[in-house]
Enzyme design. Structure first.
Site, PDB file in Angstrom:
ATOM      1  CE  LYS A  61      -4.415   0.748   0.105  1.00  0.00           C
ATOM      2  NZ  LYS A  61      -5.684  -0.054  -0.251  1.00  0.00           N
ATOM      3  CG  ASP A  67      -7.441   2.904  -0.940  1.00  0.00           C
ATOM      4  OD1 ASP A  67      -7.953   1.997  -0.907  1.00  0.00           O
ATOM      5  OD2 ASP A  67      -7.625   3.761   0.040  1.00  0.00           O
TER       6      ASP A  67
HETATM    7  P1  NDP Z   1     -12.998   7.586  -2.585  1.00  0.00           P
HETATM    8  O1  NDP Z   1     -12.025   8.502  -2.657  1.00  0.00           O
HETATM    9  O2  NDP Z   1     -13.379   7.239  -4.156  1.00  0.00           O
HETATM   10  O3  NDP Z   1     -14.475   7.722  -1.905  1.00  0.00           O
HETATM   11  C1  NDP Z   1     -13.933   7.989  -0.515  1.00  0.00           C
HETATM   12  C2  NDP Z   1     -15.295   8.076   0.169  1.00  0.00           C
HETATM   13  O4  NDP Z   1     -15.325   7.874   1.557  1.00  0.00           O
HETATM   14  C3  NDP Z   1     -15.759   9.834   0.035  1.00  0.00           C
HETATM   15  O5  NDP Z   1     -17.269   9.907   0.001  1.00  0.00           O
HETATM   16  C4  NDP Z   1     -15.050  10.321   0.919  1.00  0.00           C
HETATM   17  O6  NDP Z   1     -15.705  11.475   1.399  1.00  0.00           O
HETATM   18  C5  NDP Z   1     -15.469   9.384   2.254  1.00  0.00           C
HETATM   19  N1  NDP Z   1     -14.430   9.589   3.147  1.00  0.00           N
HETATM   20  C6  NDP Z   1     -13.091   9.359   2.902  1.00  0.00           C
HETATM   21  N2  NDP Z   1     -12.419   9.728   4.259  1.00  0.00           N
HETATM   22  C7  NDP Z   1     -13.159   9.946   4.887  1.00  0.00           C
HETATM   23  C8  NDP Z   1     -13.280  10.045   6.412  1.00  0.00           C
HETATM   24  N3  NDP Z   1     -12.078  10.096   7.128  1.00  0.00           N
HETATM   25  N4  NDP Z   1     -14.523  10.102   6.855  1.00  0.00           N
HETATM   26  C9  NDP Z   1     -15.632  10.175   6.377  1.00  0.00           C
HETATM   27  N5  NDP Z   1     -15.602   9.978   5.194  1.00  0.00           N
HETATM   28  C10 NDP Z   1     -14.672   9.718   4.426  1.00  0.00           C
HETATM   29  O7  NDP Z   1     -12.451   6.222  -2.186  1.00  0.00           O
HETATM   30  P2  NDP Z   1     -12.966   4.696  -2.605  1.00  0.00           P
HETATM   31  O8  NDP Z   1     -14.023   4.749  -2.797  1.00  0.00           O
HETATM   32  O9  NDP Z   1     -11.851   4.261  -3.437  1.00  0.00           O
HETATM   33  O10 NDP Z   1     -12.560   3.965  -1.231  1.00  0.00           O
HETATM   34  C11 NDP Z   1     -13.327   3.834   0.050  1.00  0.00           C
HETATM   35  C12 NDP Z   1     -13.061   2.740   0.747  1.00  0.00           C
HETATM   36  O11 NDP Z   1     -12.840   1.722   0.130  1.00  0.00           O
HETATM   37  C13 NDP Z   1     -11.664   2.800   1.528  1.00  0.00           C
HETATM   38  O12 NDP Z   1     -11.756   2.320   2.842  1.00  0.00           O
HETATM   39  C14 NDP Z   1     -10.774   2.028   0.695  1.00  0.00           C
HETATM   40  O13 NDP Z   1      -9.443   1.734   1.221  1.00  0.00           O
HETATM   41  C15 NDP Z   1     -11.586   1.105   0.441  1.00  0.00           C
HETATM   42  N6  NDP Z   1     -11.366   0.200  -0.851  1.00  0.00           N
HETATM   43  C16 NDP Z   1     -10.902   0.573  -2.152  1.00  0.00           C
HETATM   44  C17 NDP Z   1     -11.058  -0.189  -3.312  1.00  0.00           C
HETATM   45  C18 NDP Z   1     -10.877   0.497  -4.762  1.00  0.00           C
HETATM   46  O14 NDP Z   1     -10.867  -0.238  -5.478  1.00  0.00           O
HETATM   47  N7  NDP Z   1     -11.084   1.783  -4.824  1.00  0.00           N
HETATM   48  C19 NDP Z   1     -10.692  -1.588  -3.103  1.00  0.00           C
HETATM   49  C20 NDP Z   1     -10.941  -2.178  -1.676  1.00  0.00           C
HETATM   50  C21 NDP Z   1     -11.346  -1.297  -0.877  1.00  0.00           C
HETATM   51  P3  NDP Z   1     -15.005  13.011   0.763  1.00  0.00           P
HETATM   52  O15 NDP Z   1     -15.710  13.148  -0.615  1.00  0.00           O
HETATM   53  O16 NDP Z   1     -15.747  14.173   1.723  1.00  0.00           O
HETATM   54  O17 NDP Z   1     -13.621  12.816   0.796  1.00  0.00           O
HETATM   55  O1  2IT Z   2      -7.909  -1.949  -0.694  1.00  0.00           O
HETATM   56  C1  2IT Z   2      -7.661  -2.410  -1.854  1.00  0.00           C
HETATM   57  O2  2IT Z   2      -7.890  -3.431  -2.252  1.00  0.00           O
HETATM   58  C2  2IT Z   2      -7.490  -1.414  -3.106  1.00  0.00           C
HETATM   59  N1  2IT Z   2      -7.542  -0.186  -2.991  1.00  0.00           N
HETATM   60  C3  2IT Z   2      -7.410  -1.818  -4.507  1.00  0.00           C
HETATM   61  C4  2IT Z   2      -5.883  -2.235  -4.733  1.00  0.00           C
HETATM   62  C5  2IT Z   2      -5.672  -2.772  -6.043  1.00  0.00           C
HETATM   63  O3  2IT Z   2      -4.335  -2.982  -6.314  1.00  0.00           O
HETATM   64  O4  2IT Z   2      -6.395  -2.742  -6.847  1.00  0.00           O
END
Ligand code: NDP
Ligand code: 2IT
Length: 444
Positions: A124, A164
């Site tokens: 990461k 992420d």
């Molecule tokens: P994005 O940046 O696209 O979206 C994040 C969302 O969560 C936004 O709505 C953001 O609000 C909100 N957010 C972020 N930080 C906080 C916080 N500290 N408190 C409250 N709300 C918060 O990220 P993703 O959708 O990609 O990621 C969301 C989660 O999923 C994370 O935990 C990530 O690690 C996990 N994840 C992502 C993957 C991926 O492929 N993208 C794969 C597996 C897991 P705001 O717009 O106000 O910042």
């Molecule tokens: O938390 C996760 O699994 C991710 N943000 C995606 C990682 C990836 O390599 O696609």
């Protein structure tokens, strides 16, 4: 191993990293029994070698903002474990990013990637740079400066980053451009790329879709599905959006979405048209979720999370530790039957205990959100063969990977009374594969 002692040693050697300690404690607590059936693991001190990352890169990122001022941020890459494949894991850009958070994420990623059945190690990275309020040109300059340092540590067979929080298609594109310039190589060094330059169809959808596929498998064990079920979703970013899309397709009703300022509650349900509005609002205009409530005249609660609302299912999709013990008690009191984590470690240890004591369906992120990295793995395969698969083919593979992860959780996590402890199932299944690979490769 004595899990308590291992954890105490880690806390002493690496203080001030609470999220890392939390993630390690959860895994150690569930694999201890299985680990201790293998004296050869202990002899090889496998547990410390698995908890402590292989290496950590830490660097300063310097870039110029639109006013001509010079800004600095910290950049990191935690390469946790490459026993079963090249390091693989996302990049997070958020003001809260620090080493402890990235160590927890890289640790989790190692087990998650093992569960996918694809050959990927765990890593990461990220920065405390916040894309919020930055111009497109600033984001580009930052991504380029970040890659100037990160570029020397990664490669298509070494370490393959992706998105992420705060890193989506735009940021991956800018980082890819700089890597290509630096190396003069067009390679599959990042996943989540644009479709025109080696990205995979279904990668943007994969985490959200995968979580809902996993949820469907859990519901199946209770003889039910999503039709007519009410759903709370937190977040409104990549994962939340495609979670909502799949819930809608399968007949569920999405009541809430949120961002870091608050949540909206729409009793009529967020339908396709309203979801399109959220996608435009968040992806194009980078607006606030409050604007949804203004447009559709529904409830908006500032500074709160949606867990006090009544629903059948909760799909946390924002960030770590967003459901605490009190939130979990409210969800259970309101009759929630399933919680499936799109985010990484959104439930605190106390919240997990509440869910498991109530014997509801509860899936940890490392199982339920593994669809994102799975399709990243499929993107790597397509890049290696220099071919692209159809959306249908990728989606089918994603579906069977999620079914397989569910089966493994049931296999390793079913308790004597028949309750499936998905946390234990995911941790033991993920651990055993990495452990066997490490043993076979000697003390390195
Ligand atoms: P994005 O940046 O696209 O979206 C994040 C969302 O969560 C936004 O709505 C953001 O609000 C909100 N957010 C972020 N930080 C906080 C916080 N500290 N408190 C409250 N709300 C918060 O990220 P993703 O959708 O990609 O990621 C969301 C989660 O999923 C994370 O935990 C990530 O690690 C996990 N994840 C992502 C993957 C991926 O492929 N993208 C794969 C597996 C897991 P705001 O717009 O106000 O910042
Ligand atoms: O938390 C996760 O699994 C991710 N943000 C995606 C990682 C990836 O390599 O696609």
């Amino acid at each position: 191993m004595d899990a308590k002692k291992v954890l105490e040693d880690l806390k002493r050697r690496f203080p001030n990293e609470p999220e890392y300690h939390q993630a390690v404690e959860e895994v150690l607590g569930t694999i201890e029994e299985e680990y201790n059936k293998h004296p050869e693991f202990e002899k090889a001190n496998l547990i410390e070698r698995l908890c402590i990352p292989d290496r950590v890169y830490q660097f300063r990122v310097t870039w110029m903002d639109d006013k001509g001022q010079i800004q600095t941020n910290m950049g990191y890459r935690v390469q946790h474990n490459n026993a079963i494949g090249p390091y693989k894991g996302g990049i997070r850009f958020h003001s809260s990013v620090n080493l402890g958070i990235l160590k927890f994420l890289a640790f989790e990623q190692t087990f998650k990637n093992s569960l996918t059945t694809l050959p990927m190690g765990g890593a990461k990275g990220g920065s405390d740079f916040s894309p919020r309020g930055k111009s497109n040109a600033e984001v580009m300059r930052f991504c380029q400066a970040f890659m100037l340092e990160l570029g020397r540590h990664i490669g298509p067979d070494i370490d393959v980053p992706a998105g992420d929080i705060g890193v989506g298609g735009r940021e991956v594109g800018y980082m890819f451009g700089m890597y290509k310039k630096l190396t003069r190589e067009f390679s599959g060094v990042l996943t989540g790329k644009g479709i025109e330059f080696g990205g995979s169809l279904i990668r943007p959808e994969a985490t959200g879709y995968g979580n809902v596929y996993f949820l469907m498998e859990m519901l199946k064990t209770k003889g039910t599905d999503l039709k007519g079920k009410t759903v709370l979703i937190s977040g409104s970013g990549n994962v939340a959006q495609y979670t909502a899309e799949k819930v809608l397709q399968l007949g569920g009703k999405v009541l809430t979405m949120s961002d870091s300022n608050g949540y909206i509650y729409d009793p009529d349900g967020i339908d396709r048209e309203k979801l399109d509005y959220i996608m435009e609002l968040k992806n194009l205009y980078r607006g606030r979720i409050r604007e949804y409530a203004e447009k559709y005249g529904c409830k908006y609660v500032e500074g709160a999370r949606p867990w006090g609302e009544k629903a059948d299912i909760a799909l946390p999709s924002a960030t770590q530790n967003e459901i605490n013990g009190d939130d979990a008690r409210k969800l259970v009191a309101n009759g929630v039957m399933a919680v499936s984590e799109g985010a990484n470690m959104p439930s605190t240890p106390e919240a997990i205990r509440v869910f498991q004591d109530a014997k509801i369906l509860y899936a940890p992120g490392k199982a339920a959100n593994a669809g994102g990295v799975s399709v990243s793995g499929l993107e790597m395969s397509q890049n290696s063969e220099r071919l692209s698969w159809t959306a249908e083919e990728v989606d089918n593979r994603l579906h069977s990977i999620m079914e397989n992860i569910h089966q493994n959780c049931v296999k390793y996590g079913t308790e004597p009374d028949g309750y499936v402890n998905y946390v234990k199932g995911a941790n033991v299944a993920g651990f055993m594969k990495v452990a066997k690979a490490m043993m076979a490769q000697g003390i390195v």
